[in-house]
Scaffold this motif. Structure first.
Motif, PDB file in Angstrom:
ATOM      1  N   HIS A 124       0.843  -1.192   0.000  1.00  0.00           N
ATOM      2  CA  HIS A 124       0.000   0.000   0.000  1.00  0.00           C
ATOM      3  C   HIS A 124       0.884   1.250   0.000  1.00  0.00           C
ATOM      4  O   HIS A 124       1.841   1.340   0.789  1.00  0.00           O
ATOM      5  N   TYR A 125       0.537   2.193  -0.838  1.00  0.00           N
ATOM      6  CA  TYR A 125       1.315   3.430  -0.920  1.00  0.00           C
ATOM      7  C   TYR A 125       0.827   4.419   0.124  1.00  0.00           C
ATOM      8  O   TYR A 125      -0.375   4.713   0.215  1.00  0.00           O
ATOM      9  N   TRP A 132       6.104   2.901   0.198  1.00  0.00           N
ATOM     10  CA  TRP A 132       5.250   1.727   0.097  1.00  0.00           C
ATOM     11  C   TRP A 132       5.360   0.908   1.384  1.00  0.00           C
ATOM     12  O   TRP A 132       6.458   0.653   1.876  1.00  0.00           O
ATOM     13  N   ILE A 404      -2.362  -4.663  -4.052  1.00  0.00           N
ATOM     14  CA  ILE A 404      -1.611  -3.452  -4.380  1.00  0.00           C
ATOM     15  C   ILE A 404      -2.574  -2.269  -4.392  1.00  0.00           C
ATOM     16  O   ILE A 404      -3.576  -2.279  -5.107  1.00  0.00           O
ATOM     17  N   ARG A 405      -2.260  -1.256  -3.581  1.00  0.00           N
ATOM     18  CA  ARG A 405      -3.109  -0.063  -3.507  1.00  0.00           C
ATOM     19  C   ARG A 405      -2.248   1.187  -3.634  1.00  0.00           C
ATOM     20  O   ARG A 405      -1.223   1.314  -2.973  1.00  0.00           O
ATOM     21  N   GLY A 406      -2.692   2.087  -4.485  1.00  0.00           N
ATOM     22  CA  GLY A 406      -1.953   3.308  -4.732  1.00  0.00           C
ATOM     23  C   GLY A 406      -2.539   4.497  -4.012  1.00  0.00           C
ATOM     24  O   GLY A 406      -2.991   4.401  -2.859  1.00  0.00           O
ATOM     25  N   THR A 411      -7.261   0.245  -5.518  1.00  0.00           N
ATOM     26  CA  THR A 411      -6.602  -1.018  -5.817  1.00  0.00           C
ATOM     27  C   THR A 411      -6.204  -1.063  -7.288  1.00  0.00           C
ATOM     28  O   THR A 411      -6.838  -0.435  -8.144  1.00  0.00           O
ATOM     29  N   LEU A 412      -5.159  -1.836  -7.550  1.00  0.00           N
ATOM     30  CA  LEU A 412      -4.729  -2.008  -8.937  1.00  0.00           C
ATOM     31  C   LEU A 412      -5.825  -2.677  -9.758  1.00  0.00           C
ATOM     32  O   LEU A 412      -6.044  -2.328 -10.925  1.00  0.00           O
ATOM     33  N   CYS A 415      -8.334  -0.039 -10.791  1.00  0.00           N
ATOM     34  CA  CYS A 415      -7.790   0.870 -11.800  1.00  0.00           C
ATOM     35  C   CYS A 415      -7.670   0.195 -13.163  1.00  0.00           C
ATOM     36  O   CYS A 415      -7.784   0.842 -14.196  1.00  0.00           O
ATOM     37  N   PHE A 431      -0.061   5.133  -8.977  1.00  0.00           N
ATOM     38  CA  PHE A 431       0.798   4.230  -8.218  1.00  0.00           C
ATOM     39  C   PHE A 431       2.237   4.752  -8.260  1.00  0.00           C
ATOM     40  O   PHE A 431       3.095   4.200  -8.955  1.00  0.00           O
ATOM     41  N   MET A 434       6.104   2.887  -8.188  1.00  0.00           N
ATOM     42  CA  MET A 434       5.951   1.470  -8.507  1.00  0.00           C
ATOM     43  C   MET A 434       6.354   1.275  -9.965  1.00  0.00           C
ATOM     44  O   MET A 434       5.855   1.967 -10.852  1.00  0.00           O
ATOM     45  N   GLU A 476       5.394   9.565 -10.930  1.00  0.00           N
ATOM     46  CA  GLU A 476       4.114   8.951 -11.260  1.00  0.00           C
ATOM     47  C   GLU A 476       3.750   9.275 -12.704  1.00  0.00           C
ATOM     48  O   GLU A 476       3.933  10.400 -13.169  1.00  0.00           O
TER      49      GLU A 476
END
Length: 562
Positions: A124-125, A132, A404-406, A411-412, A415, A431, A434, A476
């Motif tokens: 998680h970001y 992260w 995975i969360r930005g 969540t990826l 997205c 994200f 990453m 980013e």
């Protein structure tokens, strides 16, 4: 604003490192080497297996072998490594590739910074710290500025959930998760589902050993002989004496492997000329027919059909039963090479054996997995062993298995719900920090993977170095630039025949997966220039933010001065 999450420990309770890399295959090993040994960064690698190798660790099934010549399917970053390693075959088998990667890990002292049998379950970001927060299934909690999933494009097995899934009482095997000690099929009745590239490698060897093998085929595939051979000393010495030139030649080609006889158009030659050229490529083996024969066979349907018909004729010549040959021949209209062409050794001859049965599950679909085997719409088949050679959830499967969360906790999966979204396959909007290695919308699987991996890892390392030297806390991808790149990838792909195929290139093998063509078809040479230009322009297309840590330090210094 930082997103609080009760499943994460606070940053004070976390081990702080500069970078977390997920995976210890070709990509993870080289990424660790660059970040730790070239940039001096504290880097931690997490690997679910108990050893290095990535896809070459898990895919131990009979016949597992590379379809790129060994001298090309290797790292180019170290001249010493190139000279000291000697391949034993033209196309290396899985055990040798795994030995090679173990040698690399030991030679560059990489093992000490790899946590084995440790799977990342969440990343998680945290926007407040620009870091992260990474958790593993072994209970490790890490904070890292950079998060780099090096999980591979073909590492998440696709296991179809047929009715009765899990009910079979015999032994069940998945080619992508093969037992470390192998499998003895002697005297066994074996069923195998799938006839893709993996199955084509495994089927001849399983048939050699088993009492009876039943192959369940949904879609016939075009394939060409691999034409493997032991590596002779002269060929090895010639390659080692000319490695620099060999690599330069590779970078001048579309797919990162040189083919010297590629011609512009199949339609500009007579039928006799085409036949002779196709035969020459067929005899050469590997991908010579696919990407080394004529440039227009992947762009023009009429040209493509000339290659398709050539392969069909070869299948009919090799299979003695005309009815079986017809089942193995892709029908007219099914384009050749718009899926990755499998390379085989004695695959078609296997169907001439008395102990092999081919079942057409397009005509009679699988109804259920039973306690004793498989039931189709017209017959029950009983087995001692069942093998799934059903491919992978390519590109996104392994990424989605991690939470995975930005930014803003997105969540990826959400997205990418309409298909993966990246800028040049390296970064995704939302994200920060990453980086995906050989990610979607890069040349990835249609380029020589070790070279493509090196290209991506080196770009990522240079970007991180640039950020650290200039006090940037995050990078980013911009949304508009991401949109433009995705549109460009689609435009290039649509100029070819490839998006028309139902292939894993577009996720067509996974029920419910968005149908989006995921490979950049502009070629490795052009792509490399694109990402080099991005870096040289100060990372145009990306937003770089100052480091909050350096800003806080500056503020503290100002307060102390007052």
């Amino acid at each position: 604003m930082s997103i609080s999450n009760p499943t994460h420990h606070t940053s004070q309770s976390r081990t702080e490192v500069d970078a977390v890399v997920v995976g210890a295959g070709f990509a993870g090993l080289y990424m660790l080497h660059l970040l730790r040994d070239k940039l001096g960064l504290d880097t931690q690698v997490y690997e679910a297996a108990d050893g290095v190798g990535g896809t070459w660790y898990w895919n131990r099934y009979p016949g597992a072998r590379c379809d790129i010549p060994s001298h090309h399917y290797s790292y180019s970053f170290s001249e010493e490594l190139q000279q000291e390693w000697t391949w034993t075959e033209k196309y290396a088998a899985q055990p040798e590739i795994l030995s090679y990667l173990n040698h690399v890990a030991e030679r560059f002292d990489l093992l000490k910074d790899i946590r084995f049998q440790s799977r990342v379950v969440s990343a998680h970001y945290d926007e407040a710290s620009q870091r992260w927060l990474v958790d593993t299934d072994t209970g490790e909690h890490v904070s890292a500025k950079y998060f780099i999933p090096a999980v591979g494009t073909l590492s998440s097995a696709n296991i179809p959930k047929f009715k009765g899934h899990g009910s079979f009482k015999g032994d069940v095997y998945f080619t992508g998760q093969w037992p470390k000690d192998g499998v003895d099929f002697t005297g066994k009745r074996v069923g195998i589902i799938g006839t893709g590239a993996t199955a084509m490698q495994a089927i001849p060897l399983i048939a050699d050993q088993s009492a009876h093998l039943t192959v369940f085929q949904r879609t016939p595939n075009y394939a060409a002989p691999l034409v493997n051979a032991p590596m002779d000393a002269d060929s090895d010495r010639q390659a080692k004496d000319n490695y620099r030139e060999l690599r330069e030649q590779a970078w001048e080609t579309f797919a990162g492997v040189p083919f010297n006889n590629l011609k512009p158009s199949a339609l500009e030659e007579t039928a006799e000329q085409r036949q002779a050229h196709y035969q020459s490529c067929w005899d050469d083996g590997g991908f010579s027919l696919w990407i080394g024969s004529y440039q227009d066979i992947l762009f023009d349907k009429e040209a493509n059909e000339t290659a398709a018909q050539f392969v069909r004729e070869k299948i009919r010549q090799r299979v003695t039963d005309p009815a079986i040959a017809d089942l193995l021949c892709p029908p007219a209209g099914q384009t050749y090479g718009t899926k990755r062409q499998p390379c085989e050794t004695n695959y078609y001859e296997t169907y001439n054996r008395d102990n092999v049965t081919l079942v057409d599950i397009k005509a009679a679909p699988i109804e259920a997995i039973t306690e004793t085997g498989i039931t189709t719409t017209n017959q029950q088949y009983d087995f001692d062993c069942l093998v799934y050679a059903t491919g992978f959830d390519a590109f996104t499967g392994a990424l989605f298995k991690m939470d995975i969360r930005g930014r803003n906790g997105q969540t990826l999966q959400d997205c990418w719900s309409a298909g993966p979204r990246t800028l040049v396959g390296l970064s995704a909007h939302g994200f920060p920090n990453m980086f995906t290695i050989t990610g979607p919308q890069s040349p990835s699987v249609l380029f020589n993977m070790p070279l493509g991996i090196e290209m991506h890892c080196e770009w990522i390392a240079e970007c991180i170095d640039y950020m650290n030297l200039n006090g940037f806390g995050s990078i980013e991808a911009n949304l508009q630039d991401e949109d433009k790149w995705i549109a460009h990838v689609k435009e290039v792909a649509d100029a070819t025949l490839l998006p028309h195929a139902t292939s894993w290139y577009s996720g067509a093998n996974i029920p419910g997966k968005p149908q989006v063509f995921m490979v950049y078809l502009g070629g490795g040479k052009h792509y490399k220039q694109v990402i080099t230009d991005i870096a040289n322009s100060g990372y145009k297309g990306f937003t770089l933010e100052r480091s909050v840590i350096s800003d806080l330090a500056t503020a503290r210094q100002a307060d102390m001065a007052v």
